[in-house]
Scaffold this motif. Structure first.
Motif, PDB file in Angstrom:
ATOM      1  N   ASN A 185      44.850  67.430 -32.800  1.00 33.60           N
ATOM      2  CA  ASN A 185      43.816  67.132 -33.791  1.00 33.60           C
ATOM      3  C   ASN A 185      43.091  65.854 -33.379  1.00 33.60           C
ATOM      4  N   HIS A 187      41.366  63.752 -35.113  1.00 36.77           N
ATOM      5  CA  HIS A 187      41.563  62.626 -36.021  1.00 36.77           C
ATOM      6  C   HIS A 187      42.941  61.981 -35.794  1.00 36.77           C
ATOM      7  N   ALA A 188      43.942  62.806 -35.524  1.00 36.23           N
ATOM      8  CA  ALA A 188      45.276  62.279 -35.230  1.00 36.23           C
ATOM      9  C   ALA A 188      45.247  61.479 -33.928  1.00 36.23           C
ATOM     10  N   ALA A 191      43.600  58.144 -34.684  1.00 32.92           N
ATOM     11  CA  ALA A 191      44.546  57.248 -35.356  1.00 32.92           C
ATOM     12  C   ALA A 191      45.570  56.706 -34.355  1.00 32.92           C
ATOM     13  N   LYS A 265      43.753  58.554 -42.711  1.00 28.74           N
ATOM     14  CA  LYS A 265      44.860  59.302 -43.312  1.00 28.74           C
ATOM     15  C   LYS A 265      44.429  60.617 -43.958  1.00 28.74           C
ATOM     16  N   SER A 267      42.164  62.592 -43.250  1.00 25.82           N
ATOM     17  CA  SER A 267      41.698  63.588 -42.285  1.00 25.82           C
ATOM     18  C   SER A 267      42.811  64.103 -41.381  1.00 25.82           C
ATOM     19  N   LEU A 268      44.010  63.559 -41.534  1.00 26.68           N
ATOM     20  CA  LEU A 268      45.103  63.910 -40.628  1.00 26.68           C
ATOM     21  C   LEU A 268      45.833  65.175 -41.074  1.00 26.68           C
ATOM     22  N   SER A 272      51.634  64.513 -39.223  1.00 27.02           N
ATOM     23  CA  SER A 272      51.204  63.521 -38.238  1.00 27.02           C
ATOM     24  C   SER A 272      51.555  62.110 -38.697  1.00 27.02           C
ATOM     25  N   ASN A 273      51.614  61.896 -40.019  1.00 23.56           N
ATOM     26  CA  ASN A 273      51.966  60.572 -40.523  1.00 23.56           C
ATOM     27  C   ASN A 273      53.372  60.165 -40.090  1.00 23.56           C
TER      28      ASN A 273
END
Length: 321
Positions: A185, A187-188, A191, A265, A267-268, A272-273
């Motif tokens: 991803n 966005h991931a 980040a 966050k 968008s993840l 993934s967090n």
């Protein structure tokens, strides 16, 4: 009680013959290797990696225990690989020896790619992780080459160079951990890039007293020069306002990267967090640094965060980092 999973996932310890590819296809980005299932069934190899990370990278050891069970073994292999590379510069007295050790790891990664990993715990576990999760070769090589390039240097020329180094080392590790969770991803990745930079900058600040004791300074020269701070000031443990102002500037950039990572966050993708839970490490240190007025030599900064595991676990439950 948290326990490390002994398997990458069901079936990995006995891969079928078709999965045992002898080499990467062309110049593809994915690692495809032979995997000695008999070796990987040895708990000693797994435990070696876990113990190595626990001893030399305890904070990230705690974060790794909070990953999904089926990804923990691979994550510990990657973390152990990173520890091995990080130790080279501090473990040798001569740059030549350090470069020789880095060449050993170049050869090890090359053998993993060719399908014949050395019979050593970290190499064997890393090969198993790469084989099952088809980890991207370029991230491993970027970590290795960036560490190797830093062997004969005892400074960072600018803030930009330290950010690039952190991206190559720390962010690359995050990209690999995301792959272990099957997360692809943009966005991931974004980040991971910012969090890796934040972590790299915070590490440089945190290690300043240790490096100063070895007459090394890894705070960026351009910011030190801006406040007329010399390398000798850092080596002597000078805690003047000029030094504090320079540290404030550097810490502010780390904080910006941390906040940028957190701003993504929403968008993840799910899970993934979990890869980013160790953002708490950066957050705690930056807040502690602020409390001592950015005196990087204050002894309070050397105290361990006794609540780190609690904070990371709470963030896991809240699905935040």
């Amino acid at each position: 009680m948290l326990k490390v999973s002994e398997n990458f996932t069901v079936g990995l310890l006995a891969p079928d013959k078709k999965s045992r590819l002898s080499s990467c296809q062309g110049h593809g980005h994915k690692l495809c290797v032979r995997f000695n299932s008999a070796r990987t069934s040895k708990i000693s190899d797994i435990q070696y990696c876990v113990d190595l990370v626990k001893k030399y990278d305890y904070e990230n050891y705690l974060g790794t225990l909070l990953l999904p069970k089926n990804a923990q073994r691979a994550a510990f292999a990657l973390r152990a690989f990173n520890v091995e590379l990080a130790q080279v510069q501090d473990a040798v007295s001569e740059n030549k020896i350090g470069l020789m050790r880095m060449q050993f790891w170049r050869d090890t990664v090359a053998k993993i790619i060719q399908g014949f990993p050395p019979q050593a715990p970290v190499a064997t576990e890393l090969a198993g992780a790469c084989n099952y999760y088809k980890l991207s070769r370029r991230w491993l090589e970027r970590m290795l080459e960036s560490r190797a390039a830093q062997i004969d240097k005892d400074f960072f020329k600018s803030m930009k160079t330290i950010e690039e180094y952190a991206e190559h080392v720390n962010s690359s590790l995050y990209y690999l951990l995301l792959e272990c969770l099957g997360i692809k991803n943009v966005h991931a990745d974004h980040a991971a890039s910012h969090l890796g930079k934040a972590q790299g900058i915070v590490t440089a600040i945190r290690a300043t007293p240790f490096h100063a004791s070895k007459r090394r300074v890894y705070l960026p020269i351009d910011i030190l020069s801006k406040y007329r701070v010399s390398h000798e000031d850092i080596i002597r443990g000078n805690s003047s306002q000029h030094v504090k102002d320079a540290v404030f500037d550097i810490a502010s950039i780390a904080h910006q990267h941390l906040e940028k990572a957190r701003s993504l966050k929403s968008s993840l993708p799910p899970e993934s967090n979990l890869v980013f839970l160790n953002a708490s490490i950066c957050d705690h240190y930056l807040k502690s640094l602020q409390k001592v007025d950015f005196n990087v030599f204050d002894g309070k900064l050397q105290h361990k965060n006794a609540l780190l595991a609690y904070h990371m676990y709470a963030n896991k439950l809240r699905k935040k980092f």
